[in-house]
Design an enzyme around this catalytic site. Structure first.
Site, PDB file in Angstrom:
ATOM      1  N   GLY A  95       1.262  -1.259   0.561  1.00 21.08           N
ATOM      2  CA  GLY A  95       0.008   0.504  -0.511  1.00 21.08           C
ATOM      3  C   GLY A  95       0.774   1.113  -0.133  1.00 21.08           C
ATOM      4  O   GLY A  95       1.677   1.148  -0.900  1.00 21.08           O
ATOM      5  N   SER A  96       0.508   2.324   0.358  1.00 22.22           N
ATOM      6  CA  SER A  96       1.193   3.286   0.420  1.00 22.22           C
ATOM      7  C   SER A  96       2.521   3.273   1.161  1.00 22.22           C
ATOM      8  O   SER A  96       2.955   4.692   1.181  1.00 22.22           O
ATOM      9  CB  SER A  96       0.267   4.507   0.780  1.00 22.22           C
ATOM     10  N   THR A  97       3.076   2.622   2.162  1.00 22.40           N
ATOM     11  CA  THR A  97       4.233   2.586   2.473  1.00 22.40           C
ATOM     12  C   THR A  97       4.901   2.320   1.607  1.00 22.40           C
ATOM     13  O   THR A  97       5.952   2.915   1.817  1.00 22.40           O
ATOM     14  CB  THR A  97       4.293   1.497   3.437  1.00 22.40           C
ATOM     15  N   PHE A  98       4.881   2.132   0.822  1.00 19.12           N
ATOM     16  CA  PHE A  98       5.457   1.344  -0.863  1.00 19.12           C
ATOM     17  C   PHE A  98       6.368   3.339  -1.253  1.00 19.12           C
ATOM     18  O   PHE A  98       6.845   3.500  -1.974  1.00 19.12           O
ATOM     19  CB  PHE A  98       5.100   1.318  -1.676  1.00 19.12           C
ATOM     20  N   SER A 102      -0.646  11.525   2.246  1.00 20.66           N
ATOM     21  CA  SER A 102      -1.235  10.356   1.277  1.00 20.66           C
ATOM     22  C   SER A 102      -1.447  10.218  -0.130  1.00 20.66           C
ATOM     23  O   SER A 102      -2.568   9.425  -0.326  1.00 20.66           O
ATOM     24  CB  SER A 102      -1.523   8.892   2.032  1.00 20.66           C
TER      25      SER A 102
END
Length: 640
Positions: free
Chosen positions: A327-330, A383
């Protein structure tokens, strides 16, 4: 008729010749026999003496004490406990059924265990001891000893068995041991005679399996005198062998217990805490977990069925085996790839109207109304998906994949845990080799927000975050020492990224949790010297976008969070994945914040570290956690 003198003389000559021949044969036979007796008694005396000794004296293997396993502070994680058991010798018992019935009147015998013992008794020779029951209390042993005259052939005995004092906390890290099976013998290349001892225990999973030879030790032996039937008469001598090597892990058992307890309400989740200075893994948590002690003696069918049929997968080490869309941690990886390639100015802005158009397809942002004009810091803080669609279209998947691998994504780390997954960091070649398909621009857009083919483990996300915080190629480490000897320190190389580029990303991560519009502001840390930088993430498990509360648990989004602290001088990194937890800001960030504060305070944090509006609720929830209070240090030389 009277014989003539001549006939008499001839007859005497014949008898004399026969006597001489017979006497010669007898003398020759006696000579040969004497020569053979001399050869056997003098020339071959040593050889026959050895054969006689081997027929009279046998050697029996003795299983060595298995090496102990400790946490970084000397707390025992795997130890050897005395195992009181009751054995029976069939030939001494007489009527076996009657003797067992007498025993049952004195102590409880499990029917399943007893049935197994009866089958073993029939298979074994009558003079071979067979275990009727083990793991008995001292009171049971004393009861049997007192009533020994009425229990012929039954003897109390004592040995060693593996015990895991912190049970569920370390089930996925330390693993467990179990009796050697035919399957074990078929899959391992090991000619150690210890493996032939009935019910000898070897490592099945985790550190117990990966360091089996180190922990096992070497066999001892005892010399016993046996009669012609092979029955033991007496013991003549004993060599205990060499105990296995002790091991010390990098895990902090107190922090590990907190992580396990904090994850429990999430139903199915995992977390990793890592020291950004040396790579030490301080906690590797999974929820739910299981009690490894049940596997030591052989788990029952019903207990094993409960574990395998549980939809939350308690047997799975999700922290290293579970591969999830990040997800957005990438998004930090996409940012670093663009900065490193010189294709992004940190002050440059993109407009987010709620979607990005590619051909005749729209790629939506999570915020339907859009974020307006967005720069690097704001894109991480809030994000914004559209910002990363733009970047991905500009830089392409090859640069994204190369940068991500430098941060540890797509890499299988060499750790002594079972089934460590490499995840997936796709590129054009990977897609063609795997699916015989060409990479499309839309695939890059999906990858840019941690969806599509990208899969990462919580361990990889923790390593990624540690490398972002330190700027070095830090490697995760689980084993601190073996028999007190620590491995040679390995130089930590720089990642090769510009420090100002890393700082741009770090500032954006700091805004996530410390700016009012940040997605993790509700999970901020108030203490100025402990503030955390991080990133929330939500990964879809279905293509159709609907509200999580409207679908079954298995179809809800995964919630993620990664972070490091303290921001000014980071030495801890954390990753949390809550399976089907919904949004990362609501489900994963609060867990990560609590874990980070416990690690920074080396115990339950003061409530002043939390926002004032949350302190009462958090104080109550922390007090309800199932935490261990008595952690006892141990002498590593003390071998139970």
């Amino acid at each position: 008729m009277k014989r003539s003198p001549r006939d008499t003389e001839a007859s005497l000559r014949k008898i004399s010749r026969r006597s001489l021949v017979l006497g010669g044969v007898q003398l020759g036979a006696a000579g040969i026999l004497g020569w053979r007796m001399r050869q056997m008694q003098v020339e071959q005396a040593d050889e026959f003496r050895l054969l006689a000794e081997e027929n009279r004296i046998n050697m029996r293997l003795i299983a060595p004490a298995r090496g102990l396993i400790f946490d970084r502070n000397g707390i025992p994680l795997a130890e050897n406990a005395q195992n009181y058991r009751i054995v029976i010798v069939r030939e001494d018992a007489g009527d076996v059924d009657l003797t067992i019935e007498k025993l049952r009147q004195l102590i409880y015998l499990d029917p399943v265990e007893l049935d197994r013992a009866r089958k073993e008794i029939k298979r074994r020779s009558p003079f071979v001891p067979v275990t009727l029951t083990d793991q008995r209390s001292w009171e049971d042993i004393a009861t049997v000893a007192v009533n020994a005259p009425a229990l012929p052939g039954i003897t109390p005995d004592v040995g060693l068995t593996r015990n895991y004092p912190l049970d569920e906390d370390f089930a996925h890290i330390v693993g467990y041991v179990g009796p050697v099976s035919d399957y074990d013998l078929s899959r391992i290349d090991d000619d150690d005679p210890l493996l032939q001892i009935p019910k000898f225990q070897i490592g099945k999973t985790g550190v117990e399996q990966k360091y089996e030879r180190t922990l096992r030790g070497s066999a001892g032996a005892r010399r016993i005198e046996v009669n012609a039937a092979g029955r033991v008469m007496r013991e003549l001598g004993r060599d205990p062998g060499d105990a296995g090597g002790d091991m010390q892990l990098t895990i902090d058992s107190k922090l590990q217990n907190f992580v396990e307890a904090r994850l429990a309400p999430a139903l199915s989740a995992s977390a990793v805490v890592m020291d950004t200075r040396n790579g030490d893994l301080l906690a590797v948590g999974n929820a739910p977990s299981f009690d490894p002690n049940k596997f030591v003696r052989g788990i029952s069918v019903s207990d094993y069925g409960e574990l395998t049929n549980n939809k939350y997968r308690p047997l799975s080490n999700k922290a290293v085996q579970g591969a999830y869309p990040p997800g957005s941690t990438f998004k930090m990886m996409v940012t670093m790839a663009a900065l490193d390639a010189g294709l992004l100015n940190p002050g440059e802005t993109f407009y987010c109207g709620g979607y990005h158009t590619l051909g005749n397809r729209r790629f939506h942002c999570w915020k339907r109304g859009g974020h307006g004009w967005v720069n690097l810091e704001k894109s991480l803080q809030q994000s914004c998906d559209v910002y990363y669609y733009e970047l991905a279209q500009r830089i392409g998947i090859e640069r994204i994949a190369e940068t991500s691998r430098r941060f540890g994504l797509g890499e299988r780390f060499d750790l002594p845990m079972s089934a460590v997954s490499p995840g997936i960091m796709p590129d054009k070649q990977w897609l063609f080799e795997r699916y015989k398909q060409n990479w499309r621009v839309g695939d890059s857009l999906n990858a840019a927000i941690g969806q599509g083919y990208v899969l990462s483990t919580p361990l990889q996300l923790a390593v990624m975050t540690a490398r972002l915080a330190s700027g070095t190629r830090i490697e995760p480490r689980l084993v601190k020492s073996v028999d007190g000897v620590e491995p040679e320190p390995v130089g930590i190389e720089p990642l090769g990224f510009r420090e100002d580029h890393l700082n741009y990303v770090r500032r954006g991560m700091f805004a996530v949790g410390n700016s009012r519009r940040g997605t993790a502001y509700g999970s901020r840390i108030e203490a100025a010297d402990k503030r955390m930088a991080g990133k929330t993430g939500t990964s879809q498990v279905r293509s159709v976008v609907v509200r999580n509360q409207d679908v079954p648990w298995e179809e809800r989004d995964h919630a993620l969070f990664v972070g490091f602290a303290p921001y000014e001088n980071p030495h801890l990194a954390v990753s949390v994945v809550v399976e089907h937890g919904g949004g990362g800001s609501a489900a994963a960030a609060p867990v990560a914040r609590d874990i980070m504060l416990f690690a920074l305070n080396d115990g339950l944090p003061p409530l002043e570290n939390y926002p004032s509006s949350q302190r009462a609720r958090i104080g109550e929830s922390l007090s309800e956690l199932n935490l261990r209070q008595n952690f006892r240090p141990t002498d590593r030389a003390d071998r139970a």
